[in-house]
Design a protein around this motif. Structure first.
Motif, PDB file in Angstrom:
ATOM      1  N   THR A  25       0.810  -1.421  -0.114  1.00 54.46           N
ATOM      2  CA  THR A  25      -0.049   0.033  -0.042  1.00 54.46           C
ATOM      3  C   THR A  25       1.016   1.270  -0.033  1.00 54.46           C
ATOM      4  O   THR A  25       0.284   2.189  -0.387  1.00 54.46           O
ATOM      5  CB  THR A  25      -0.935   0.119   1.060  1.00 54.46           C
ATOM      6  OG1 THR A  25      -0.120   0.280   2.469  1.00 54.46           O
ATOM      7  CG2 THR A  25      -1.879  -1.177   1.411  1.00 54.46           C
ATOM      8  N   LEU A  26       2.168   1.170   0.340  1.00 58.61           N
ATOM      9  CA  LEU A  26       3.004   2.190   0.356  1.00 58.61           C
ATOM     10  C   LEU A  26       4.029   2.181  -0.628  1.00 58.61           C
ATOM     11  O   LEU A  26       4.719   3.100  -0.910  1.00 58.61           O
ATOM     12  CB  LEU A  26       3.977   2.042   1.674  1.00 58.61           C
ATOM     13  CG  LEU A  26       3.321   2.239   2.845  1.00 58.61           C
ATOM     14  CD1 LEU A  26       4.372   1.839   4.179  1.00 58.61           C
ATOM     15  CD2 LEU A  26       2.690   3.474   3.250  1.00 58.61           C
ATOM     16  N   GLY A  27       3.613   1.305  -1.871  1.00 59.87           N
ATOM     17  CA  GLY A  27       4.170   1.271  -3.028  1.00 59.87           C
ATOM     18  C   GLY A  27       5.183   0.317  -3.432  1.00 59.87           C
ATOM     19  O   GLY A  27       5.835   0.297  -4.506  1.00 59.87           O
ATOM     20  N   ALA A  28       5.278  -0.390  -2.414  1.00 55.54           N
ATOM     21  CA  ALA A  28       6.609  -1.754  -2.635  1.00 55.54           C
ATOM     22  C   ALA A  28       5.651  -2.848  -3.675  1.00 55.54           C
ATOM     23  O   ALA A  28       4.514  -2.819  -3.647  1.00 55.54           O
ATOM     24  CB  ALA A  28       6.628  -2.293  -1.110  1.00 55.54           C
ATOM     25  N   HIS A  29       6.697  -3.697  -4.067  1.00 57.53           N
ATOM     26  CA  HIS A  29       6.164  -4.741  -4.742  1.00 57.53           C
ATOM     27  C   HIS A  29       6.859  -6.156  -4.194  1.00 57.53           C
ATOM     28  O   HIS A  29       8.055  -6.068  -3.851  1.00 57.53           O
ATOM     29  CB  HIS A  29       6.533  -4.688  -6.415  1.00 57.53           C
ATOM     30  CG  HIS A  29       6.033  -3.383  -6.873  1.00 57.53           C
ATOM     31  ND1 HIS A  29       4.774  -3.603  -7.425  1.00 57.53           N
ATOM     32  CD2 HIS A  29       6.592  -2.273  -7.103  1.00 57.53           C
ATOM     33  CE1 HIS A  29       4.389  -2.191  -7.907  1.00 57.53           C
ATOM     34  NE2 HIS A  29       5.708  -1.419  -7.889  1.00 57.53           N
ATOM     35  N   ARG A  30       5.990  -6.992  -3.817  1.00 56.68           N
ATOM     36  CA  ARG A  30       6.372  -7.938  -2.957  1.00 56.68           C
ATOM     37  C   ARG A  30       7.768  -8.888  -3.683  1.00 56.68           C
ATOM     38  O   ARG A  30       8.521  -9.455  -3.139  1.00 56.68           O
ATOM     39  CB  ARG A  30       5.653  -8.829  -2.591  1.00 56.68           C
ATOM     40  CG  ARG A  30       4.558  -9.775  -3.386  1.00 56.68           C
ATOM     41  CD  ARG A  30       3.639 -10.502  -2.762  1.00 56.68           C
ATOM     42  NE  ARG A  30       2.563  -9.465  -1.956  1.00 56.68           N
ATOM     43  CZ  ARG A  30       1.917  -9.887  -0.951  1.00 56.68           C
ATOM     44  NH1 ARG A  30       2.013 -11.204  -0.249  1.00 56.68           N
ATOM     45  NH2 ARG A  30       1.014  -9.044  -0.387  1.00 56.68           N
ATOM     46  N   ALA A  31       7.671  -8.921  -5.190  1.00 51.36           N
ATOM     47  CA  ALA A  31       8.755  -9.734  -5.703  1.00 51.36           C
ATOM     48  C   ALA A  31       9.959  -8.889  -5.586  1.00 51.36           C
ATOM     49  O   ALA A  31      11.077  -9.447  -5.986  1.00 51.36           O
ATOM     50  CB  ALA A  31       8.267  -9.700  -7.243  1.00 51.36           C
ATOM     51  N   ASP A  32       9.920  -7.537  -5.009  1.00 57.16           N
ATOM     52  CA  ASP A  32      11.146  -6.702  -4.908  1.00 57.16           C
ATOM     53  C   ASP A  32      11.542  -6.719  -3.459  1.00 57.16           C
ATOM     54  O   ASP A  32      12.549  -6.263  -3.056  1.00 57.16           O
ATOM     55  CB  ASP A  32      11.158  -5.334  -5.416  1.00 57.16           C
ATOM     56  CG  ASP A  32      10.846  -5.325  -7.078  1.00 57.16           C
ATOM     57  OD1 ASP A  32      11.495  -6.296  -7.718  1.00 57.16           O
ATOM     58  OD2 ASP A  32      10.218  -4.609  -7.473  1.00 57.16           O
ATOM     59  N   ILE A  33      10.826  -7.506  -2.912  1.00 52.26           N
ATOM     60  CA  ILE A  33      10.862  -7.347  -1.069  1.00 52.26           C
ATOM     61  C   ILE A  33      11.965  -8.518  -0.616  1.00 52.26           C
ATOM     62  O   ILE A  33      11.905  -9.722  -1.052  1.00 52.26           O
ATOM     63  CB  ILE A  33       9.641  -7.444  -0.403  1.00 52.26           C
ATOM     64  CG1 ILE A  33       8.866  -6.245  -0.548  1.00 52.26           C
ATOM     65  CG2 ILE A  33      10.000  -7.594   1.172  1.00 52.26           C
ATOM     66  CD1 ILE A  33       7.640  -6.396  -0.193  1.00 52.26           C
ATOM     67  N   ALA A  34      13.047  -8.006   0.132  1.00 54.79           N
ATOM     68  CA  ALA A  34      13.943  -9.051   0.840  1.00 54.79           C
ATOM     69  C   ALA A  34      13.265  -8.981   2.167  1.00 54.79           C
ATOM     70  O   ALA A  34      12.989  -7.950   2.825  1.00 54.79           O
ATOM     71  CB  ALA A  34      15.270  -8.584   0.759  1.00 54.79           C
TER      72      ALA A  34
END
Length: 249
Positions: free
Chosen positions: A142-151
């Protein structure tokens, strides 16, 4: 001297702080950051100030919540006037150090390098089972992240060999999903051994994070470096210290 465990997977300032380098004494000896503990409040404040300095923020910007083993996540964009009841935080605001306290449960730090969004979660078995890790990912998106880019990195937590549980605990998991039986090993009698960090990694990977890892430190087995609720209970101690883990942009 503070001892701070870090991961190359997280590109922002962060750390899983051990108990070394703190001002507390007795059963809390070291860096006890638990304001809910029976340690002296002024000593806990000294410890938290040392952590804030290590994170490069003023103490009010070291933000944590009143943890209740829930799946609730608080998005933040400024220091909080009080600690809401929740178990995770997320922000896209630079200069805020998100923090969680643990003493066997999983501290999980999250970072999206591209979107510059971070999160921190306290994930014991109940929180992980109820979805706090996935809820943190949702809040970050919701803050602009993409889970595929999350570590996502799990810090020091209790390891399987030290986490003995009963048959009703096993049934709680397998009644929900029979495949979770793989996170249990046989113990003595009807006891079983639960692999909390493996379960956490499973939930993170199933949720679609780009990278998930555990630092492979056991809180129960290493008393010199880590506080442990279960070890304190087995020793008959009246209370226990809390470790802190933090991340900031």
């Amino acid at each position: 001297m503070l001892e701070i465990i870090t991961s190359d997977a997280i590109p922002f300032r962060h750390g899983f702080f051990t108990r070394r380098g703190g001002a507390s004494s007795g059963i809390f000896a070291g860096l006890n950051c638990g304001t809910g503990s029976t340690d002296q409040s002024e000593i806990v404040a000294i410890n938290r100030t040392r952590v804030a300095e290590a994170m490069g923020v003023d103490l009010p910007a070291l933000i944590n919540v009143h943890q209740v083993h829930s799946a609730d996540v608080i998005p933040v964009n400024a220091p909080l006037p009080e600690r809401p009841r929740a178990d995770a935080l997320a922000t896209a605001t630079p200069g805020l150090a998100l923090a969680v306290l643990t003493a066997d449960c999983q501290p999980v730090l999250f970072a999206d390098r591209k979107a510059r969004v971070i999160g921190a979660a306290h994930a014991g078995w109940r929180g992980a089972f109820d979805g706090v890790l996935e809820a943190t990912l949702d809040a970050m998106e919701t803050l602009g992240a993409h889970r595929a880019d999350i570590a996502a990195v799990i810090g020091p937590t209790i390891s399987q060999s030290a986490y003995e549980v009963g048959p009703e605990f096993f049934e709680t998991f397998t009644d929900e999903d029979r495949d979770t039986a793989r996170f249990f090993a046989n113990g003595a009698g009807d006891r079983m051994l639960f692999d909390l960090p493996a379960y956490g990694l499973h939930r993170l990977r199933a949720a679609g994070v780009g990278h998930a890892e555990w630092t492979r430190h056991c809180t129960y087995r290493d008393a010199e470096r880590f506080f442990s609720y279960r070890r304190a209970t087995h020793a008959g101690e009246a209370d226990y210290g809390r470790l802190i883990s933090s991340i900031r942009i």
